[in-house]
Design a protein around this motif. Structure first.
Motif, PDB file in Angstrom:
ATOM      1  N   ARG A  80       4.294 -15.106 -15.546  1.00 38.33           N
ATOM      2  CA  ARG A  80       4.430 -14.277 -16.752  1.00 38.33           C
ATOM      3  C   ARG A  80       5.814 -13.641 -16.698  1.00 38.33           C
ATOM      4  NH1 ARG A  80       0.224 -11.376 -16.103  1.00 38.33           N
ATOM      5  NH2 ARG A  80       1.166  -9.597 -15.072  1.00 38.33           N
ATOM      6  N   LEU A  81       6.486 -13.566 -17.839  1.00 37.63           N
ATOM      7  CA  LEU A  81       7.822 -12.970 -17.885  1.00 37.63           C
ATOM      8  C   LEU A  81       7.763 -11.610 -18.562  1.00 37.63           C
ATOM      9  CD1 LEU A  81      10.068 -16.028 -18.843  1.00 37.63           C
ATOM     10  CD2 LEU A  81       9.419 -15.206 -16.591  1.00 37.63           C
ATOM     11  N   HIS A  82       8.609 -10.704 -18.090  1.00 32.08           N
ATOM     12  CA  HIS A  82       8.619  -9.352 -18.629  1.00 32.08           C
ATOM     13  C   HIS A  82       9.799  -9.134 -19.584  1.00 32.08           C
ATOM     14  CE1 HIS A  82       5.412  -8.582 -15.892  1.00 32.08           C
ATOM     15  NE2 HIS A  82       6.166  -8.767 -14.840  1.00 32.08           N
ATOM     16  N   ASN A  83      10.259 -10.217 -20.179  1.00 25.43           N
ATOM     17  CA  ASN A  83      11.299 -10.090 -21.204  1.00 25.43           C
ATOM     18  C   ASN A  83      10.923 -10.981 -22.384  1.00 25.43           C
ATOM     19  OD1 ASN A  83      11.815 -12.673 -20.361  1.00 25.43           O
ATOM     20  ND2 ASN A  83      13.742 -12.185 -19.332  1.00 25.43           N
ATOM     21  N   LYS A  84      11.833 -11.247 -23.267  1.00 18.26           N
ATOM     22  CA  LYS A  84      11.505 -11.993 -24.475  1.00 18.26           C
ATOM     23  C   LYS A  84      11.576 -13.509 -24.290  1.00 18.26           C
ATOM     24  CE  LYS A  84      12.987  -8.281 -27.581  1.00 18.26           C
ATOM     25  NZ  LYS A  84      13.904  -7.890 -28.688  1.00 18.26           N
ATOM     26  N   THR A  85      11.972 -13.937 -23.113  1.00 18.91           N
ATOM     27  CA  THR A  85      12.064 -15.369 -22.856  1.00 18.91           C
ATOM     28  C   THR A  85      10.670 -15.970 -22.761  1.00 18.91           C
ATOM     29  OG1 THR A  85      14.086 -15.003 -21.608  1.00 18.91           O
ATOM     30  CG2 THR A  85      13.003 -17.125 -21.311  1.00 18.91           C
ATOM     31  N   ASN A  86      10.467 -17.099 -23.423  1.00 27.46           N
ATOM     32  CA  ASN A  86       9.188 -17.791 -23.358  1.00 27.46           C
ATOM     33  C   ASN A  86       9.011 -18.432 -21.988  1.00 27.46           C
ATOM     34  OD1 ASN A  86       7.664 -20.564 -23.712  1.00 27.46           O
ATOM     35  ND2 ASN A  86       6.907 -19.179 -25.296  1.00 27.46           N
ATOM     36  N   LEU A  87       7.850 -18.200 -21.373  1.00 21.83           N
ATOM     37  CA  LEU A  87       7.603 -18.704 -20.019  1.00 21.83           C
ATOM     38  C   LEU A  87       7.731 -20.217 -19.946  1.00 21.83           C
ATOM     39  CD1 LEU A  87       6.674 -18.513 -17.083  1.00 21.83           C
ATOM     40  CD2 LEU A  87       4.318 -18.402 -17.909  1.00 21.83           C
ATOM     41  N   MET A  88       7.165 -20.909 -20.912  1.00 22.68           N
ATOM     42  CA  MET A  88       7.200 -22.368 -20.862  1.00 22.68           C
ATOM     43  C   MET A  88       8.621 -22.897 -21.017  1.00 22.68           C
ATOM     44  SD  MET A  88       4.200 -23.060 -20.095  1.00 22.68           S
ATOM     45  CE  MET A  88       2.933 -21.814 -19.856  1.00 22.68           C
ATOM     46  N   GLU A  89       9.425 -22.227 -21.830  1.00 21.00           N
ATOM     47  CA  GLU A  89      10.822 -22.638 -21.971  1.00 21.00           C
ATOM     48  C   GLU A  89      11.584 -22.413 -20.666  1.00 21.00           C
ATOM     49  OE1 GLU A  89      12.170 -24.338 -24.449  1.00 21.00           O
ATOM     50  OE2 GLU A  89      10.140 -24.347 -25.277  1.00 21.00           O
ATOM     51  N   GLU A  90      11.239 -21.328 -19.966  1.00 20.22           N
ATOM     52  CA  GLU A  90      11.868 -21.053 -18.675  1.00 20.22           C
ATOM     53  C   GLU A  90      11.523 -22.145 -17.659  1.00 20.22           C
ATOM     54  OE1 GLU A  90      14.513 -19.490 -16.546  1.00 20.22           O
ATOM     55  OE2 GLU A  90      13.950 -18.182 -18.213  1.00 20.22           O
ATOM     56  N   LEU A  91      10.270 -22.582 -17.656  1.00 25.95           N
ATOM     57  CA  LEU A  91       9.856 -23.651 -16.751  1.00 25.95           C
ATOM     58  C   LEU A  91      10.564 -24.965 -17.089  1.00 25.95           C
ATOM     59  CD1 LEU A  91       6.011 -22.993 -16.435  1.00 25.95           C
ATOM     60  CD2 LEU A  91       7.768 -22.585 -14.707  1.00 25.95           C
ATOM     61  N   LYS A  92      10.708 -25.229 -18.374  1.00 24.97           N
ATOM     62  CA  LYS A  92      11.433 -26.442 -18.783  1.00 24.97           C
ATOM     63  C   LYS A  92      12.890 -26.387 -18.340  1.00 24.97           C
ATOM     64  CE  LYS A  92       8.552 -27.316 -22.867  1.00 24.97           C
ATOM     65  NZ  LYS A  92       8.516 -27.320 -24.354  1.00 24.97           N
ATOM     66  N   LYS A  93      13.482 -25.205 -18.410  1.00 29.37           N
ATOM     67  CA  LYS A  93      14.873 -25.029 -17.976  1.00 29.37           C
ATOM     68  C   LYS A  93      14.997 -25.308 -16.480  1.00 29.37           C
ATOM     69  CE  LYS A  93      18.544 -21.510 -17.742  1.00 29.37           C
ATOM     70  NZ  LYS A  93      18.867 -20.081 -18.027  1.00 29.37           N
TER      71      LYS A  93
END
Length: 310
Positions: free
Chosen positions: A194-207
């Motif tokens: 889970r992220l504590h900012n506005k970044t989407n978790l799934m997009e972060e994983l894709k990155k």
């Protein structure tokens, strides 16, 4: 205690609700009729085996009964045990560790046991003589890196971390560079649930996935999805979401010893076609082990009446 006995112990709560009911049901009927099948479906669902999987097993049971392959309710337990083992074994494969470094990405929601899973995996492979490194890419959860550092110290693994709140993909980039430079055999990457900012978790994983592919084109060699077995059917929903972003190659099912919903192992495999590769059936290091479909099914359907298993 051997694997089978440990599995029986770990699945005690599931067997209490599922296997005991199955014993009562098969002991109360002589033939496989519609009433029996209706009650059997209810029993299957108590273990969170899932509606679709239960329907599939019941249909196979009806066909077997119609074809004379099983002749009465007393044979149902053995039939189900065999079919569940076959379903779980389909497409099963061990961990891909031939590459150096073998890159293992571990994903899942917070609380599923990702960090503990990495620690126990690191211990398992370190004891096998491999050089292990952990990458603390869950930079948003307070003390996540510290928790991973405790495991690294415990099992003799290298650790790469950045400051809390850092870019997770940057941690992964540096870890890949360091793993190759240090001759690491296995690199385990912890990620946020889970992220504590506005970044989407799934997009972060894709990155993170893209960074890994750019540095080592055939990596990650494994993407393990950690799932808390006590969440039952919610685990199936979680798995569907994460597999879309992280292309999971295997499931790590944690906390099986704390649930009456051990049938979710079958539901996940049937719904997603992703093999369960590791299970946690207790707190100790030896309670975390590679998944054996045949032994699991045998333990799930083991008699609870005190009879000796043969």
């Amino acid at each position: 205690m051997n694997l089978f006995e440990k599995l029986k112990e770990g699945l005690a709560r599931t067997r209490k609700t599922f296997t005991e009911q199955l014993e009562k049901l098969t002991g109360g009927y002589t033939k496989i009729d519609d009433e029996f099948l209706e009650e059997l479906e209810a029993v299957l669902l108590t273990s969170d085996i899932g509606v679709n999987t239960a329907q599939k097993l019941l249909q196979e049971l009806k066909q077997a009964a119609a074809g004379g392959k099983i002749t009465g309710a007393s044979a149902v337990r053995g039939f189900l045990q065999e079919r569940v083992a076959g379903l779980l074994a389909a497409g099963a494969a061990g961990m891909s560790v031939a590459s150096k470094p073998a890159v293992v990405l571990v994903v899942g929601v917070n609380g599923a046991g990702k960090t503990t899973t990495i620690g126990k995996l690191g211990s398992y492979y370190h004891e096998s003589g491999l050089k292990v490194m952990f990458a603390a890419a869950d930079t948003f959860r307070a003390a996540a890196a510290e928790q991973l550092e405790i495991w690294a110290n415990r099992c003799g693994a290298d650790l790469l971390k950045h400051a809390e709140g850092s870019d997770p993909a940057a941690v992964v980039f540096d870890a890949l560079k360091a793993a190759r430079a240090r001759g690491v055999d296995m690199l385990f990457i912890d990620t946020a649930g889970r992220l504590h900012n506005k970044t989407n978790l799934m997009e972060e994983l894709k990155k993170i996935h893209r960074v890994i592919k750019r540095e080592i084109p055939d990596a990650p060699h494994e993407t393990l999805l950690a799932i808390d077995a006590t969440t039952g059917q919610n685990a199936v929903a979680q798995a569907k979401i994460f597999t879309q972003a992280a292309q999971a190659t295997g499931i790590v099912l944690t906390k099986l010893d704390g649930t009456a919903k051990g049938g979710v192992v079958v539901a996940i495999k049937d719904a997603l076609g992703i093999p369960v590769k590791w299970i946690g059936i207790g707190e100790g290091q030896k309670d975390f082990r590679p998944f054996d479909p045949v032994e699991f099914s045998k333990a799930l359907f083991a008699e609870t009446t005190g009879k000796t298993e043969k």
